[in-house]
Design an enzyme around this catalytic site. Structure first.
Site, PDB file in Angstrom:
ATOM      1  N   ARG A 134       0.843  -1.205   0.000  1.00  0.00           N
ATOM      2  CA  ARG A 134       0.000   0.000   0.000  1.00  0.00           C
ATOM      3  C   ARG A 134       0.875   1.252   0.000  1.00  0.00           C
ATOM      4  O   ARG A 134       0.395   2.347  -0.310  1.00  0.00           O
ATOM      5  CB  ARG A 134      -0.933   0.006   1.216  1.00  0.00           C
ATOM      6  N   ARG A 193       3.101   3.461  -1.708  1.00  0.00           N
ATOM      7  CA  ARG A 193       3.235   3.590  -3.159  1.00  0.00           C
ATOM      8  C   ARG A 193       4.548   4.161  -3.631  1.00  0.00           C
ATOM      9  O   ARG A 193       4.930   3.983  -4.779  1.00  0.00           O
ATOM     10  CB  ARG A 193       2.065   4.449  -3.688  1.00  0.00           C
ATOM     11  N   GLN A 214       3.039 -16.528  -6.923  1.00  0.00           N
ATOM     12  CA  GLN A 214       2.330 -17.795  -6.668  1.00  0.00           C
ATOM     13  C   GLN A 214       1.781 -18.365  -7.975  1.00  0.00           C
ATOM     14  O   GLN A 214       1.130 -19.398  -7.986  1.00  0.00           O
ATOM     15  CB  GLN A 214       1.200 -17.574  -5.661  1.00  0.00           C
ATOM     16  N   ASN A 261      13.037   5.215  -0.788  1.00  0.00           N
ATOM     17  CA  ASN A 261      13.979   6.286  -0.473  1.00  0.00           C
ATOM     18  C   ASN A 261      13.789   6.688   0.991  1.00  0.00           C
ATOM     19  O   ASN A 261      12.823   6.282   1.657  1.00  0.00           O
ATOM     20  CB  ASN A 261      13.858   7.451  -1.463  1.00  0.00           C
ATOM     21  N   ALA A 262      14.746   7.484   1.499  1.00  0.00           N
ATOM     22  CA  ALA A 262      14.749   7.793   2.936  1.00  0.00           C
ATOM     23  C   ALA A 262      13.508   8.579   3.357  1.00  0.00           C
ATOM     24  O   ALA A 262      13.004   8.399   4.470  1.00  0.00           O
ATOM     25  CB  ALA A 262      16.015   8.566   3.299  1.00  0.00           C
ATOM     26  N   ARG A 263      12.999   9.421   2.475  1.00  0.00           N
ATOM     27  CA  ARG A 263      11.814  10.202   2.858  1.00  0.00           C
ATOM     28  C   ARG A 263      10.618   9.278   3.054  1.00  0.00           C
ATOM     29  O   ARG A 263       9.860   9.405   4.020  1.00  0.00           O
ATOM     30  CB  ARG A 263      11.510  11.241   1.765  1.00  0.00           C
ATOM     31  N   ARG A 289       4.180   2.566  10.579  1.00  0.00           N
ATOM     32  CA  ARG A 289       4.249   1.116  10.796  1.00  0.00           C
ATOM     33  C   ARG A 289       5.072   0.690  12.007  1.00  0.00           C
ATOM     34  O   ARG A 289       5.035  -0.488  12.376  1.00  0.00           O
ATOM     35  CB  ARG A 289       4.762   0.428   9.528  1.00  0.00           C
TER      36      ARG A 289
HETATM   37  C1  LIG Z   1      -2.779   1.495  11.628  1.00  0.00           C
HETATM   38  C2  LIG Z   1      -3.188   1.424  10.186  1.00  0.00           C
HETATM   39  C3  LIG Z   1      -4.439   0.927   9.843  1.00  0.00           C
HETATM   40  C4  LIG Z   1      -4.852   0.864   8.506  1.00  0.00           C
HETATM   41  N1  LIG Z   1      -6.070   0.361   8.208  1.00  0.00           N
HETATM   42  C5  LIG Z   1      -6.484   0.304   6.924  1.00  0.00           C
HETATM   43  C6  LIG Z   1      -7.773  -0.218   6.568  1.00  0.00           C
HETATM   44  O1  LIG Z   1      -8.532  -0.636   7.428  1.00  0.00           O
HETATM   45  N2  LIG Z   1      -8.120  -0.247   5.267  1.00  0.00           N
HETATM   46  C7  LIG Z   1      -7.299   0.215   4.271  1.00  0.00           C
HETATM   47  O2  LIG Z   1      -7.674   0.184   3.101  1.00  0.00           O
HETATM   48  N3  LIG Z   1      -6.084   0.700   4.577  1.00  0.00           N
HETATM   49  C8  LIG Z   1      -5.653   0.759   5.851  1.00  0.00           C
HETATM   50  N4  LIG Z   1      -4.410   1.251   6.132  1.00  0.00           N
HETATM   51  C9  LIG Z   1      -3.519   1.652   5.026  1.00  0.00           C
HETATM   52  C10 LIG Z   1      -3.457   3.183   4.864  1.00  0.00           C
HETATM   53  O3  LIG Z   1      -4.721   3.722   4.568  1.00  0.00           O
HETATM   54  C11 LIG Z   1      -2.464   3.569   3.741  1.00  0.00           C
HETATM   55  O4  LIG Z   1      -2.945   3.037   2.500  1.00  0.00           O
HETATM   56  C12 LIG Z   1      -1.090   3.024   3.953  1.00  0.00           C
HETATM   57  O5  LIG Z   1      -0.669   3.212   5.275  1.00  0.00           O
HETATM   58  C13 LIG Z   1      -0.112   3.741   3.015  1.00  0.00           C
HETATM   59  O6  LIG Z   1       0.092   5.028   3.517  1.00  0.00           O
HETATM   60  P1  LIG Z   1       0.155   6.364   2.664  1.00  0.00           P
HETATM   61  O7  LIG Z   1      -0.928   6.377   1.660  1.00  0.00           O
HETATM   62  O8  LIG Z   1       0.292   7.522   3.578  1.00  0.00           O
HETATM   63  O9  LIG Z   1       1.586   6.230   2.098  1.00  0.00           O
HETATM   64  P2  LIG Z   1       2.370   6.042   0.750  1.00  0.00           P
HETATM   65  O10 LIG Z   1       1.636   5.327  -0.315  1.00  0.00           O
HETATM   66  O11 LIG Z   1       3.578   5.438   1.284  1.00  0.00           O
HETATM   67  O12 LIG Z   1       2.587   7.507   0.264  1.00  0.00           O
HETATM   68  C14 LIG Z   1       3.395   8.432   0.972  1.00  0.00           C
HETATM   69  C15 LIG Z   1       2.744   9.796   0.935  1.00  0.00           C
HETATM   70  O13 LIG Z   1       2.753  10.253  -0.425  1.00  0.00           O
HETATM   71  C16 LIG Z   1       1.582  10.998  -0.682  1.00  0.00           C
HETATM   72  N5  LIG Z   1       0.833  10.330  -1.741  1.00  0.00           N
HETATM   73  C17 LIG Z   1       1.092   9.112  -2.291  1.00  0.00           C
HETATM   74  N6  LIG Z   1       0.222   8.839  -3.270  1.00  0.00           N
HETATM   75  C18 LIG Z   1      -0.617   9.885  -3.332  1.00  0.00           C
HETATM   76  C19 LIG Z   1      -1.758  10.203  -4.131  1.00  0.00           C
HETATM   77  N7  LIG Z   1      -2.217   9.377  -5.072  1.00  0.00           N
HETATM   78  N8  LIG Z   1      -2.368  11.367  -3.940  1.00  0.00           N
HETATM   79  C20 LIG Z   1      -1.927  12.240  -3.007  1.00  0.00           C
HETATM   80  N9  LIG Z   1      -0.878  12.006  -2.183  1.00  0.00           N
HETATM   81  C21 LIG Z   1      -0.225  10.848  -2.356  1.00  0.00           C
HETATM   82  C22 LIG Z   1       0.804  11.060   0.629  1.00  0.00           C
HETATM   83  O14 LIG Z   1       1.182  12.218   1.327  1.00  0.00           O
HETATM   84  C23 LIG Z   1       1.275   9.823   1.358  1.00  0.00           C
HETATM   85  O15 LIG Z   1       1.135   9.908   2.767  1.00  0.00           O
HETATM   86  C24 LIG Z   1      -3.976   1.314   7.464  1.00  0.00           C
HETATM   87  C25 LIG Z   1      -2.724   1.806   7.818  1.00  0.00           C
HETATM   88  C26 LIG Z   1      -2.312   1.859   9.151  1.00  0.00           C
HETATM   89  C27 LIG Z   1      -0.942   2.372   9.478  1.00  0.00           C
END
Ligand SMILES: Cc1cc2nc3c(=O)[nH]c(=O)nc-3n(C[C@H](O)[C@H](O)[C@H](O)COP(=O)(O)OP(=O)(O)OC[C@H]3O[C@@H](n4cnc5c(N)ncnc54)[C@H](O)[C@@H]3O)c2cc1C
Length: 240
Positions: free
Chosen positions: A83, A85, A94, A162-164, A173
């Site tokens: 998740r 990205r 598999q 990457n580090a960020r 996590r």
């Molecule tokens: C405790 C916990 C519970 C969770 N429970 C669920 C759940 O029940 N169901 C579920 O579906 N998911 C769940 N998730 C997953 C969560 O919703 C995120 O999909 C996942 O943590 C990836 O995080 P992110 O989108 O911030 O980060 P990344 O994909 O790592 O992206 C990093 C940052 O880049 C920016 N970014 C990346 N892509 C985009 C975009 N397209 N548009 C705008 N900004 C972007 C955002 O600022 C984002 O924070 C859970 C996560 C955690 C930690």
């Protein structure tokens, strides 16, 4: 068929913190890139990067790349991992790798601690393996037989971040609110990168380590304990 254990290796990474320090220096200097390369001493790099980190000038950390080899994790874990990205992934298929004759699987601690639960769990895994083999014996291709495989199935994945993105990944996590398996993985990854890029990761971990808890009402309530735990863990890795 056996219970698999988490294994994390830092396979490759950009050289120390040099590239990020160079990128940061470039923003505030009139000099050519050639002149800047090599003139920033390691001690100065670290001080400078810590300052950029605190100031939120995080784009320079995108120049630092880390590649991990991860084994002994479940498909339940990798479903959560991918998740994130801003990363690159290569995972054992598999479709192309059949699980004939059984598969390794992850045993959650809550199951391992319950003898009756563990017996039941192992039985389910054995039953699935048997039924998977039965489908394969009928000529069902691996890409279809795999539909009966469990989330517990062991998998291997190579991840580059990457580090960020790693700092963001650790905030989410390493948190106690994250699921136990991905929290264990994130914590192991943090230990590895803290050794090679200490000034970037010195205050990494869940959001409570470097600021306030971002979980609001869902907070675990252990911010100060976690701050101490991660600070000590990272310092141990750096000083080791
Ligand atoms: C405790 C916990 C519970 C969770 N429970 C669920 C759940 O029940 N169901 C579920 O579906 N998911 C769940 N998730 C997953 C969560 O919703 C995120 O999909 C996942 O943590 C990836 O995080 P992110 O989108 O911030 O980060 P990344 O994909 O790592 O992206 C990093 C940052 O880049 C920016 N970014 C990346 N892509 C985009 C975009 N397209 N548009 C705008 N900004 C972007 C955002 O600022 C984002 O924070 C859970 C996560 C955690 C930690």
């Amino acid at each position: 068929m056996s219970a698999a254990m988490l294994k994390v290796e830092l396979l490759a990474h950009t050289e120390g913190e040099k590239t990020a320090a160079l990128a940061g220096k470039l923003c505030y200097s009139d000099a050519s890139i050639g002149d800047l390369t090599g003139v920033v001493a390691v001690a100065e790099q670290r001080k400078f990067l810590s300052m950029l980190n605190r100031a939120g000038h995080h784009s320079v950390f995108e120049h630092l790349s880390f590649t991990f080899g991860i084994e002994g994790v479940s498909r339940a874990l990798t479903h959560q991992l991918v998740r994130h990205r801003i990363a690159s992934y290569s995972q054992k298929s598999q479709r192309y790798v059949a699980h004939k004759g059984g598969f390794d699987y992850i045993v959650p601690p809550a199951v391992a601690a319950d003898s009756e639960g563990l017996k039941k769990y192992s039985k389910i895994m054995n039953n699935i393996a048997r039924e998977y083999d039965a489908l394969a014996a009928l000529g069902i291709p691996a890409e279809d037989a795999r539909y009966v495989l469990p989330n517990a199935c062991e998998t291997k994945i190579i991840v580059t971040m990457n580090a960020r993105e790693l700092l963001h990944f650790f905030r989410l996590r390493c948190c106690e609110r994250a699921q136990w398996e991905i929290r264990e993985l994130a914590t192991e990854m943090l230990k590895k990168v803290a050794r090679v890029a200490p000034s970037v990761f010195t205050a990494a971990g869940p959001s409570c380590v470097s600021g306030v808890c971002s979980e609001g009402k869902m907070s675990c309530g252990h911010a100060s304990r976690n701050r101490g735990k991660f600070t000590e863990m990272i310092q141990t890795e750096i000083n080791d």
